[in-house]
Design a protein around this motif. Structure first.
Motif, PDB file in Angstrom:
ATOM      1  N   TYR A  35       0.677  -1.020   0.093  1.00  0.00           N
ATOM      2  CA  TYR A  35      -0.013  -0.029   0.025  1.00  0.00           C
ATOM      3  C   TYR A  35       0.888   1.268  -0.192  1.00  0.00           C
ATOM      4  O   TYR A  35       0.700   2.179  -0.858  1.00  0.00           O
ATOM      5  CB  TYR A  35      -1.007   0.028   1.239  1.00  0.00           C
ATOM      6  N   SER A  36       1.517   1.493   0.885  1.00  0.00           N
ATOM      7  CA  SER A  36       2.745   2.460   0.980  1.00  0.00           C
ATOM      8  C   SER A  36       3.640   2.664  -0.265  1.00  0.00           C
ATOM      9  O   SER A  36       3.838   3.761  -0.937  1.00  0.00           O
ATOM     10  CB  SER A  36       3.632   2.405   2.321  1.00  0.00           C
ATOM     11  N   THR A  37       3.999   1.468  -0.679  1.00  0.00           N
ATOM     12  CA  THR A  37       4.875   1.357  -1.922  1.00  0.00           C
ATOM     13  C   THR A  37       4.227   1.986  -3.095  1.00  0.00           C
ATOM     14  O   THR A  37       5.157   2.667  -3.973  1.00  0.00           O
ATOM     15  CB  THR A  37       5.062  -0.366  -2.109  1.00  0.00           C
ATOM     16  N   LEU A  45      11.687  -4.099   0.630  1.00  0.00           N
ATOM     17  CA  LEU A  45      12.258  -5.248   1.262  1.00  0.00           C
ATOM     18  C   LEU A  45      11.302  -5.770   2.112  1.00  0.00           C
ATOM     19  O   LEU A  45      10.567  -5.080   2.956  1.00  0.00           O
ATOM     20  CB  LEU A  45      13.442  -5.022   2.215  1.00  0.00           C
ATOM     21  N   GLU A  46      10.967  -7.092   1.888  1.00  0.00           N
ATOM     22  CA  GLU A  46       9.958  -7.729   3.018  1.00  0.00           C
ATOM     23  C   GLU A  46      10.311  -9.222   3.318  1.00  0.00           C
ATOM     24  O   GLU A  46      10.743 -10.157   2.663  1.00  0.00           O
ATOM     25  CB  GLU A  46       8.681  -7.917   2.111  1.00  0.00           C
ATOM     26  N   LEU A  47      10.113  -9.428   4.759  1.00  0.00           N
ATOM     27  CA  LEU A  47      10.483 -10.489   5.320  1.00  0.00           C
ATOM     28  C   LEU A  47       9.391 -11.963   4.924  1.00  0.00           C
ATOM     29  O   LEU A  47      10.224 -12.757   4.596  1.00  0.00           O
ATOM     30  CB  LEU A  47      10.554 -10.600   6.762  1.00  0.00           C
ATOM     31  N   ARG A  57       4.529 -14.434   1.701  1.00  0.00           N
ATOM     32  CA  ARG A  57       3.111 -14.348   1.409  1.00  0.00           C
ATOM     33  C   ARG A  57       2.831 -12.852   1.423  1.00  0.00           C
ATOM     34  O   ARG A  57       2.042 -12.275   0.416  1.00  0.00           O
ATOM     35  CB  ARG A  57       2.307 -14.931   2.532  1.00  0.00           C
ATOM     36  N   HIS A  58       3.249 -11.802   2.206  1.00  0.00           N
ATOM     37  CA  HIS A  58       3.029 -10.763   2.113  1.00  0.00           C
ATOM     38  C   HIS A  58       3.654 -10.070   0.710  1.00  0.00           C
ATOM     39  O   HIS A  58       2.962  -9.322  -0.022  1.00  0.00           O
ATOM     40  CB  HIS A  58       3.856  -9.881   2.997  1.00  0.00           C
ATOM     41  N   ALA A  59       4.848 -10.412   0.395  1.00  0.00           N
ATOM     42  CA  ALA A  59       5.570  -9.957  -0.805  1.00  0.00           C
ATOM     43  C   ALA A  59       4.522 -10.399  -1.985  1.00  0.00           C
ATOM     44  O   ALA A  59       4.438  -9.616  -3.024  1.00  0.00           O
ATOM     45  CB  ALA A  59       6.868 -10.711  -1.060  1.00  0.00           C
TER      46      ALA A  59
HETATM   47  N1  SAH Z   1       4.807  -0.281   4.694  1.00  0.00           N
HETATM   48  C1  SAH Z   1       3.562  -0.990   4.683  1.00  0.00           C
HETATM   49  C2  SAH Z   1       3.402  -1.506   6.222  1.00  0.00           C
HETATM   50  C3  SAH Z   1       4.411  -2.497   6.569  1.00  0.00           C
HETATM   51  S1  SAH Z   1       3.933  -3.511   7.854  1.00  0.00           S
HETATM   52  C4  SAH Z   1       2.374  -0.089   4.433  1.00  0.00           C
HETATM   53  O1  SAH Z   1       2.239   0.940   5.237  1.00  0.00           O
HETATM   54  O2  SAH Z   1       1.557  -0.500   3.648  1.00  0.00           O
HETATM   55  C5  SAH Z   1       5.620  -4.179   8.356  1.00  0.00           C
HETATM   56  C6  SAH Z   1       6.350  -5.404   7.479  1.00  0.00           C
HETATM   57  O3  SAH Z   1       7.560  -5.453   7.706  1.00  0.00           O
HETATM   58  C7  SAH Z   1       5.293  -6.608   7.447  1.00  0.00           C
HETATM   59  O4  SAH Z   1       4.945  -6.873   6.271  1.00  0.00           O
HETATM   60  C8  SAH Z   1       6.284  -7.353   8.133  1.00  0.00           C
HETATM   61  O5  SAH Z   1       6.253  -9.064   7.539  1.00  0.00           O
HETATM   62  C9  SAH Z   1       7.700  -6.792   7.559  1.00  0.00           C
HETATM   63  N2  SAH Z   1       8.937  -6.979   8.349  1.00  0.00           N
HETATM   64  C10 SAH Z   1       8.949  -7.600   9.813  1.00  0.00           C
HETATM   65  N3  SAH Z   1      10.237  -7.629  10.025  1.00  0.00           N
HETATM   66  C11 SAH Z   1      10.937  -7.823   8.941  1.00  0.00           C
HETATM   67  C12 SAH Z   1      12.230  -7.840   8.755  1.00  0.00           C
HETATM   68  N4  SAH Z   1      13.142  -8.230   9.717  1.00  0.00           N
HETATM   69  N5  SAH Z   1      12.802  -7.586   7.426  1.00  0.00           N
HETATM   70  C13 SAH Z   1      11.843  -7.290   6.406  1.00  0.00           C
HETATM   71  N6  SAH Z   1      10.407  -7.176   6.465  1.00  0.00           N
HETATM   72  C14 SAH Z   1      10.233  -7.329   7.874  1.00  0.00           C
END
Ligand code: SAH
Ligand code: DHB
Ligand code: MG
Length: 224
Positions: free
Chosen positions: A74-76, A92-94, A97-99
Motif C-alpha cells: 500500500y505505501s509502496t 524489502l519484505e520478510l 506471502r506478504h510479498a
Molecule cells: N509499509 C507498509 C506496512 C508495513 S508493516 C504499508 O504501510 O503499507 C511491516 C512489514 O514489515 C510486515 O509486512 C512484516 O512482515 C515486515 N517485516 C517485519 N520484520 C521484517 C524484517 N526483519 N525484514 C523485512 N521485513 C520485515
C-alpha cells in the motif's frame, strides 16, 4: 466546538483532510481489499500519510527509493507514484506471502515496471547491499519490525547521500514512546534519540492522527 474533546476532534480533522486531498482511488482500495482477503494484518499507513510520503518523495525529486517493510504494498504504491520516468522503488519484505500479495497489488496498480519487492530479512538484505556497493538511495522509508529501527537507521545512513531523505513510520507508537514500557517501544525511543543527535541529519517527528496518534520521522541527510 471550543469544548469538544480533542479525542473526537483530531480524527475528524484527519477525515476532513483525507476527504479533501485523498480522493477515492480504485488501485489503492483494491490493494487494501486484496490484502484483507489474503489475511494480511491491517497495519498499513493511512491515506493522508501516503499522500505525505508521495509529496515528500516528489519534493525531494527521488529517483531511487528504498522501502523497508512492504506488507501488501500500500505505501509502496504511493512512493512509486512519486517517481519520475525511469525511477525505481526497491521494497524489502520478510514474509513471502506478504510479498506475493504486494506484487499483485503493484501489478494491478500498473507500477510493476518501477517496483521490485525483495524477500528476506531486511537486516541481511541491507548488509548485502552495502557489501555489494549499492548506489545511494534518494529516499529511505523505514516501516518494518520496530525493534530493528536503530539498526535500520545505520543502514539507511550508509545507503544514502547528502540530500537524501530518511523517513520512518510509527515514531510515536500511540504515545507510548514518551514513557516506554517494553523492548519494542524502547527501540523506537532509541531510534528517535539517535535521529535527534545524529550530526549528519536534520530531523523532526511529525505527529499524525487517525484512530491512534502516531508519527512520521522525517530526516534529511546534511553531510557524510
Ligand atoms: N509499509 C507498509 C506496512 C508495513 S508493516 C504499508 O504501510 O503499507 C511491516 C512489514 O514489515 C510486515 O509486512 C512484516 O512482515 C515486515 N517485516 C517485519 N520484520 C521484517 C524484517 N526483519 N525484514 C523485512 N521485513 C520485515
Ligand atoms: C504495527 C506495525 C506498523 O508498521 C504500523 O504502522 C502499525 C502497527 C504492528 O506491528 O502492530
Ligand atoms: Mg507502520
Amino acid at each position: 466546538m471550543k469544548h469538544e474533546d480533542l479525542r473526537d476532534l483530531l480524527p475528524r480533522i484527519d477525515s476532513y483532510v483525507e476527504d479533501l486531498f485523498a480522493s477515492p482511488d480504485p488501485a489503492l482500495e483494491d490493494a487494501l481489499r486484496r490484502s484483507r482477503e489474503a489475511g494480511l494484518p491491517e497495519i498499513h499507513i493511512s491515506p493522508n500519510e501516503g499522500r505525505l510520503l508521495q509529496l515528500l518523495a516528489e519534493i525531494a525529486g527521488a529517483r531511487r527509493i528504498l522501502e523497508i517493510g512492504t506488507l501488501g504494498g500500500y505505501s509502496t504504491i504511493y512512493l512509486a507514484r512519486a517517481l519520475p520516468e525511469g525511477g525505481s522503488v526497491l521494497s524489502l519484505e520478510l514474509d513471502e506471502r506478504h510479498a506475493e500479495v504486494a506484487r499483485e497489488n503493484i501489478r494491478e496498480a500498473g507500477l510493476e515496471e518501477s517496483v521490485e519487492v525483495r524477500v528476506g530479512d531486511a537486516r541481511d538484505l541491507l548488509a548485502w547491499m552495502v557489501e555489494d556497493g549499492e548506489e545511494p538511495f534518494d529516499l529511505v522509508f523505514i516501516d518494518a519490525d520496530k525493534g530493528s529501527y536503530p539498526e535500520y537507521l545505520g543502514w539507511a545512513l550508509r545507503l544514502s547521500r547528502p540530500g537524501s531523505l530518511i523517513l520512518a513510520d510509527n515514531a510515536i507508537r500511540g504515545g507510548s514512546v514518551i514513557d516506554p514500557e517494553d523492548a519494542s517501544v524502547r527501540a523506537t525511543s532509541r531510534f528517535n534519540e539517535a535521529l535527534a543527535k545524529e550530526p549528519r541529519l536534520s530531523a523532526l517527528i511529525l505527529p499524525l492522527i487517525r484512530e491512534r496518534v502516531d508519527g512520521l520521522a522525517i530526516a534529511r541527510v546534511v553531510g557524510s
